[in-house]
Design a protein around this motif. Sequence first.
Motif, short mmCIF file in Angstrom:
data_model
loop_
_atom_site.label_atom_id
_atom_site.label_comp_id
_atom_site.label_asym_id
_atom_site.label_seq_id
_atom_site.Cartn_x
_atom_site.Cartn_y
_atom_site.Cartn_z
N TYR A 154 -0.86 -9.07 -6.56
CA TYR A 154 0.20 -8.39 -7.19
C TYR A 154 0.48 -8.79 -8.43
O TYR A 154 0.56 -7.97 -9.46
CB TYR A 154 1.22 -8.07 -6.25
CG TYR A 154 1.14 -7.54 -4.86
CD1 TYR A 154 0.63 -6.32 -4.74
CD2 TYR A 154 0.87 -8.41 -3.91
CE1 TYR A 154 0.19 -5.80 -3.68
CE2 TYR A 154 0.79 -7.99 -2.76
CZ TYR A 154 0.33 -6.65 -2.51
OH TYR A 154 -0.03 -6.10 -1.15
N VAL B 276 -1.88 6.26 -1.23
CA VAL B 276 -2.61 4.98 -1.48
C VAL B 276 -3.88 4.73 -0.66
O VAL B 276 -3.94 4.93 0.52
CB VAL B 276 -1.54 3.73 -1.25
CG1 VAL B 276 -2.14 2.55 -1.70
CG2 VAL B 276 -0.41 3.95 -1.93
N TYR C 150 -7.57 0.55 1.57
CA TYR C 150 -7.76 -0.94 1.10
C TYR C 150 -6.28 -1.55 0.58
O TYR C 150 -5.91 -2.75 1.17
CB TYR C 150 -8.61 -0.88 -0.08
CG TYR C 150 -8.87 -2.18 -0.73
CD1 TYR C 150 -9.86 -3.21 0.11
CD2 TYR C 150 -8.44 -2.65 -1.96
CE1 TYR C 150 -10.29 -4.28 -0.44
CE2 TYR C 150 -8.97 -3.54 -2.47
CZ TYR C 150 -9.61 -4.54 -1.78
OH TYR C 150 -10.14 -5.96 -2.40
N SER C 151 -5.63 -0.69 -0.40
CA SER C 151 -4.39 -1.29 -0.68
C SER C 151 -3.17 -1.39 0.37
O SER C 151 -2.58 -2.09 0.42
CB SER C 151 -3.93 -0.34 -1.70
OG SER C 151 -4.77 -0.36 -2.81
N SER D 201 5.86 -6.42 -3.41
CA SER D 201 4.41 -5.86 -3.00
C SER D 201 4.63 -4.31 -2.34
O SER D 201 3.63 -3.71 -2.66
CB SER D 201 4.02 -6.82 -1.88
OG SER D 201 4.73 -6.86 -0.87
N THR E 186 2.68 -1.15 -4.17
CA THR E 186 1.79 -0.42 -3.43
C THR E 186 2.28 1.23 -3.36
O THR E 186 1.48 2.05 -3.56
CB THR E 186 1.76 -1.03 -2.05
OG1 THR E 186 1.14 -2.31 -2.05
CG2 THR E 186 0.69 -0.23 -1.39
N ASN F 28 1.62 3.31 -6.28
CA ASN F 28 0.07 3.40 -6.42
C ASN F 28 -0.56 2.88 -7.59
O ASN F 28 -1.61 3.34 -8.25
CB ASN F 28 -0.31 4.89 -6.71
CG ASN F 28 -1.60 5.57 -6.33
OD1 ASN F 28 -2.24 4.50 -5.46
ND2 ASN F 28 -1.95 6.50 -6.73
N LYS G 81 -2.92 -0.38 -9.23
CA LYS G 81 -4.11 -0.84 -8.87
C LYS G 81 -4.00 -2.21 -8.45
O LYS G 81 -3.13 -2.84 -9.06
CB LYS G 81 -5.16 -0.86 -9.89
CG LYS G 81 -5.45 0.77 -10.20
CD LYS G 81 -6.54 0.78 -11.35
CE LYS G 81 -7.05 2.16 -11.34
NZ LYS G 81 -8.12 2.33 -12.47
N ILE G 82 -4.76 -2.95 -7.36
CA ILE G 82 -4.51 -4.17 -7.27
C ILE G 82 -5.86 -5.02 -8.00
O ILE G 82 -6.94 -4.58 -7.79
CB ILE G 82 -4.50 -4.51 -5.69
CG1 ILE G 82 -3.36 -3.98 -5.01
CG2 ILE G 82 -5.07 -5.86 -5.46
CD1 ILE G 82 -3.33 -4.21 -3.49
#
Length: 398
Positions: free
Chosen positions: A177, A344, A347-348, A385, A389, A392, A394-395
């Motif tokens: 993050y 979201v 994966y996230s 975190s 998330t 929305n 991106k990681i």
Amino acid sequence: MDDVSNKKNKLIPLLFLTSFFFVFISYDFYHVRVSDLMLLAITPVIFFRSFRKSLFFFSFLFLSIFVFSDLITLYCGGGSLGTDVIFYYKYITIFIIFFATTIMFSERNYFYFYAKAFVFLMCVLVLWVIYSKWFSGGAYLDSNGRPSFPFSRDFRTSDAHLYSAILGLGFIFYYLYCRRYLKYYVVYDVFFFFTFPISLLATGSRSGIAAVLFFSAFFCFLLFVRFIFSFKLRRNYLVILFLSFVLALIVFNFLVSYGGVYRALNFNFLSDESSSIRYLFLLSAIETASENGYLFGAGILGSSGYFYDGIISILVAHGGFLAFSVFVFMISYYVFLSFGLCSVSFYSRALLVSFVLSFVFLNIITEYIYVTRGAIPMISMVVFSWYHTKNNSKILLI
């Protein structure tokens, strides 16, 4: 009115970030740390802001259980109204931090301020533990060989477990993050990739390494479940990062030849003294809770000790199995909310749930959030975190 409102909006982040910077400084005023003073200053301001009703509900419910348990204990002739009442501050502090961070991170511009503050403090902690390990016991630094936080009054008093826990959770938080909000994140990537493993080993504690292993294992488990149910599995760069991290640990285990380092990689819990002590604390907590019939516990005033080396044990002792059940429900509720973020990707969401449960896992080992210097960085990372998330974002993994 708008000027007053804007000042209130800025005051909470300002006070919290100040407490964040002072969290690793042990100097205090009449046994009260600067971080605690900042949190106390935040408390009245919070009541002028709106926040999640669920957070207020759980806060009120927890405190009500403890108060009711104490009233039962006092009615039955156990415990007494003395200095033990001060321990309520530990619980109140936890919720103050949750309230403050949810208010702060609801505004996206504070993500960048926090990310910079976090990286600065992680750099200090990483370099300090390596320095203190190298110069421990000598003329430069009088310590017992295991690290204390910088600016401590007595370096012979070790904070290795908490130090390792913050570094381990911080390692995950940075790569998932925090780096997203840094301009020159590649430079920090290289620096932390080599220094994080060394610093984790140098603490001589397994908490941080256990957090990284738990996070990786649980995240891979969620991906495996996703694969079993025939959903599209995206490429997972985090697995590569994890394998590289394990390889770095093995290499640095040979490079850093200090006695405390090998303890950090000893995961034989069956013959380990620390594990045995935690088991005895759990038995002691259950016995303490039995005084009020297990359901409500002995309360804070009637418990045999302040800390029980694990959040499960301390909740059972203070609030019985009712407080423990509420804790399990609260964690389950927020895990459900995390998976319910439909906008979201899976994966996230899986990364968020794995990270939050790693935080819970660390506190099952030892109740770190009951200590201000553990609660402030850990809780703020979890709330950060969640909002990252939820927005929305991106990681950034590579």
